[in-house]
Design an enzyme around this catalytic site. Structure first.
Site, PDB file in Angstrom:
ATOM      1  N   ARG A  46       0.845  -1.200   0.000  1.00 39.31           N
ATOM      2  CA  ARG A  46       0.000   0.000   0.000  1.00 39.31           C
ATOM      3  C   ARG A  46       0.881   1.252   0.000  1.00 39.31           C
ATOM      4  O   ARG A  46       0.527   2.268  -0.568  1.00 39.31           O
ATOM      5  CB  ARG A  46      -0.935  -0.002   1.224  1.00 39.31           C
ATOM      6  CG  ARG A  46      -1.652   1.324   1.436  1.00 39.31           C
ATOM      7  CD  ARG A  46      -2.868   1.271   2.355  1.00 39.31           C
ATOM      8  NE  ARG A  46      -2.767   0.367   3.456  1.00 39.31           N
ATOM      9  CZ  ARG A  46      -2.024   0.562   4.562  1.00 39.31           C
ATOM     10  NH1 ARG A  46      -1.315   1.655   4.713  1.00 39.31           N
ATOM     11  NH2 ARG A  46      -2.002  -0.348   5.517  1.00 39.31           N
ATOM     12  N   TYR A  98     -18.034  16.468 -13.850  1.00 37.27           N
ATOM     13  CA  TYR A  98     -18.473  15.077 -13.966  1.00 37.27           C
ATOM     14  C   TYR A  98     -19.436  14.776 -12.802  1.00 37.27           C
ATOM     15  O   TYR A  98     -19.198  15.199 -11.667  1.00 37.27           O
ATOM     16  CB  TYR A  98     -17.240  14.166 -13.941  1.00 37.27           C
ATOM     17  CG  TYR A  98     -17.556  12.726 -13.676  1.00 37.27           C
ATOM     18  CD1 TYR A  98     -18.385  12.004 -14.537  1.00 37.27           C
ATOM     19  CD2 TYR A  98     -17.051  12.072 -12.561  1.00 37.27           C
ATOM     20  CE1 TYR A  98     -18.696  10.682 -14.284  1.00 37.27           C
ATOM     21  CE2 TYR A  98     -17.345  10.740 -12.309  1.00 37.27           C
ATOM     22  CZ  TYR A  98     -18.177  10.057 -13.171  1.00 37.27           C
ATOM     23  OH  TYR A  98     -18.490   8.758 -12.916  1.00 37.27           O
ATOM     24  N   ASP A 170      -9.011  19.233 -13.414  1.00 39.91           N
ATOM     25  CA  ASP A 170      -9.282  17.881 -13.900  1.00 39.91           C
ATOM     26  C   ASP A 170      -8.988  17.893 -15.394  1.00 39.91           C
ATOM     27  O   ASP A 170      -9.719  18.494 -16.188  1.00 39.91           O
ATOM     28  CB  ASP A 170     -10.746  17.501 -13.614  1.00 39.91           C
ATOM     29  CG  ASP A 170     -11.051  16.049 -13.998  1.00 39.91           C
ATOM     30  OD1 ASP A 170     -10.386  15.525 -14.908  1.00 39.91           O
ATOM     31  OD2 ASP A 170     -11.970  15.458 -13.403  1.00 39.91           O
TER      32      ASP A 170
HETATM   33  C1  LIG Z   1     -13.794  14.307 -16.134  1.00 39.57           C
HETATM   34  C2  LIG Z   1     -13.836  13.137 -15.197  1.00 39.57           C
HETATM   35  N1  LIG Z   1     -13.226  13.215 -14.010  1.00 39.57           N
HETATM   36  C3  LIG Z   1     -13.262  12.193 -13.125  1.00 39.57           C
HETATM   37  C4  LIG Z   1     -13.925  11.025 -13.413  1.00 39.57           C
HETATM   38  C5  LIG Z   1     -13.975   9.925 -12.396  1.00 39.57           C
HETATM   39  O1  LIG Z   1     -13.061   8.935 -12.720  1.00 39.57           O
HETATM   40  P1  LIG Z   1     -13.221   7.385 -12.330  1.00 39.57           P
HETATM   41  O2  LIG Z   1     -14.427   6.883 -13.034  1.00 39.57           O
HETATM   42  O3  LIG Z   1     -11.928   6.792 -12.802  1.00 39.57           O
HETATM   43  O4  LIG Z   1     -13.357   7.323 -10.848  1.00 39.57           O
HETATM   44  C6  LIG Z   1     -14.573  10.886 -14.642  1.00 39.57           C
HETATM   45  C7  LIG Z   1     -15.296   9.645 -14.973  1.00 39.57           C
HETATM   46  O5  LIG Z   1     -16.035   9.564 -15.913  1.00 39.57           O
HETATM   47  C8  LIG Z   1     -14.519  11.971 -15.561  1.00 39.57           C
HETATM   48  O6  LIG Z   1     -15.138  11.912 -16.761  1.00 39.57           O
END
Ligand SMILES: Cc1ncc(COP(=O)(O)O)c(C=O)c1O
Length: 378
Positions: A46, A98, A170
């Site tokens: 981990r 998201y 992001d």
């Molecule tokens: C822009 C964005 N950020 C974060 C995520 C979350 O990622 P994960 O599904 O790998 O947890 C997504 C998932 O669709 C996403 O489209």
């Protein structure tokens, strides 16, 4: 080095025992210690794993970052960033994030004392107006999922810094091939590695990168203390994916541009969202801050009935959640990826019942065009 060279070699070295050119999958939970308090840098998986470290170093190089910290999913990567803050801290966040990020903020973190202001981060004045002395982070998703609105990373980072706050981006939709937010002034970048970084729809993962050693140390502590770590096989799959990121992103984008142009002329398409189109409200900004427009195109075809028809009549596109894999996927954000966002909030940001999101894969574009064409014949 150039991006493609870095993608193959960045942070990589032959495995010291055998000389294996590709970092092996270190599928172990623990490591033999040579004596009490004497270990070889690896105690428990981990905390440390060589496959994970090779993958973290590689993505850090691609994002022009000093530190990479991998997590079990994109959401656990975002949750780790949020764990940097404490009760009473305020976070300004892109309103059209998201759906899972929205759910994490609203249903988990808000109850534990973090305060979120959901704001249209494409509007600098709106962000300015929502900053308070308690704002510790501006969290930007750009382009957004699924409406593809583009936020000015340099301007928002400068604004956040002028008020003593951090800026996190992001970067899932652009991938480091098209956009490097740290170079534009952001402090932290997160990815759902499940998407373009891995690129083959065969693992779930997330990663955070930063140049700030204090933030990196805290994130590493969180990685180990919370324990949402990716397994070695998933790290290996993601690392295998990043090596071809440049090739894939070029093809994703070429196909997406072609399909966006085709769909923008199609009579059944009421509205189209793609930053590469001149009609996109942030087209000039997208051109300035990124090296491309990516592989995601969203279209509004006017009603749930029409959306259902398309989703159920595509033959090559697969109806599925997720995006960024080599294969083309199609989804209905209102009932799938963004179902946890309340309806009135969805309507306000354009996630209507007629909205369909296309993750354009790397297949032959003529085949993709033919598929969309027959599915849109009502
Ligand atoms: C822009 C964005 N950020 C974060 C995520 C979350 O990622 P994960 O599904 O790998 O947890 C997504 C998932 O669709 C996403 O489209």
């Amino acid at each position: 080095m150039g991006f493609s060279t870095d993608a193959v070699h960045g942070g990589q070295q032959a495995e010291p025992v055998t000389g294996a050119v590709m970092t092996p999958i270190f599928q172990t939970s623990t490591y033999k210690q040579d004596g009490l308090g004497k270990h070889r840098g690896y105690e428990y998986a981990r905390t440390q794993n060589p496959t994970r470290e090779a993958y973290e170093r590689n993505v850090a190089v691609l994002e022009k970052a000093k530190h990479g910290i991998a997590f079990a999913s994109g959401l656990s990567a975002i949750a780790a960033v949020m764990h940097l803050f404490k009760e009473g801290d305020e976070i300004v966040i892109t309103e059209n994030v998201y759906g899972g990020t929205y759910r994490l903020a609203e249903n988990i973190l808000r109850e534990r004392g973090l305060r979120f202001a959901f704001v249209d981060t494409t509007d600098l004045n709106a962000v300015k107006g929502s900053l308070t002395p308690k704002t510790k982070l501006v969290f930007v998703e750009t382009p957004t999922n699924p409406i593809l609105r583009v936020t000015d990373i340099a301007a928002i980072s400068a604004l956040a810094h002028s008020r003593g706050a951090l800026c996190a981006v992001d970067n899932t939709f652009m991938s480091p091939y098209f956009q490097n937010p740290l170079e534009l002034g952001a402090d932290i970048v997160v990815h759902s590695a499940t998407k373009f970084l891995n690129g083959h729809s065969d693992m779930v993962g997330g990663i955070v990168v930063t140049n700030d050693v204090d933030i990196a140390d805290k994130l590493r502590f969180i990685q180990n203390a919370v324990g949402a770590v990716p397994g070695p096989f998933d790290c290996w799959l993601a690392l295998r994916g990043t090596k071809t990121l440049a090739l894939r992103m070029r093809q994703h984008e070429a196909n997406a541009r072609y399909l966006a142009a085709y769909l923008s002329r199609h009579p059944a398409v009421v509205k189209i969202y793609y930053p590469g189109l001149e009609s996109h409200p942030e087209h000039e900004l997208a051109k300035r801050q990124a090296r491309g427009f990516g592989g995601i195109v969203s279209i509004d075809i006017g009603s749930l009935a029409r959306a259902r028809h398309v989703l159920e009549h595509v033959r090559l596109f697969t109806l599925a959640e997720s995006l960024g894999g080599v294969e083309s996927l199609i989804c209905h954000p209102a009932t799938m990826t963004h179902a946890s966002v309340p309806e009135e909030f969805r309507d306000r940001i354009g996630i209507t019942e007629g909205l369909v999101r296309l993750s354009v894969g790397i297949e032959d574009v003529e085949d993709l065009e033919a598929d969309v064409k027959q599915a849109l014949a009502f």
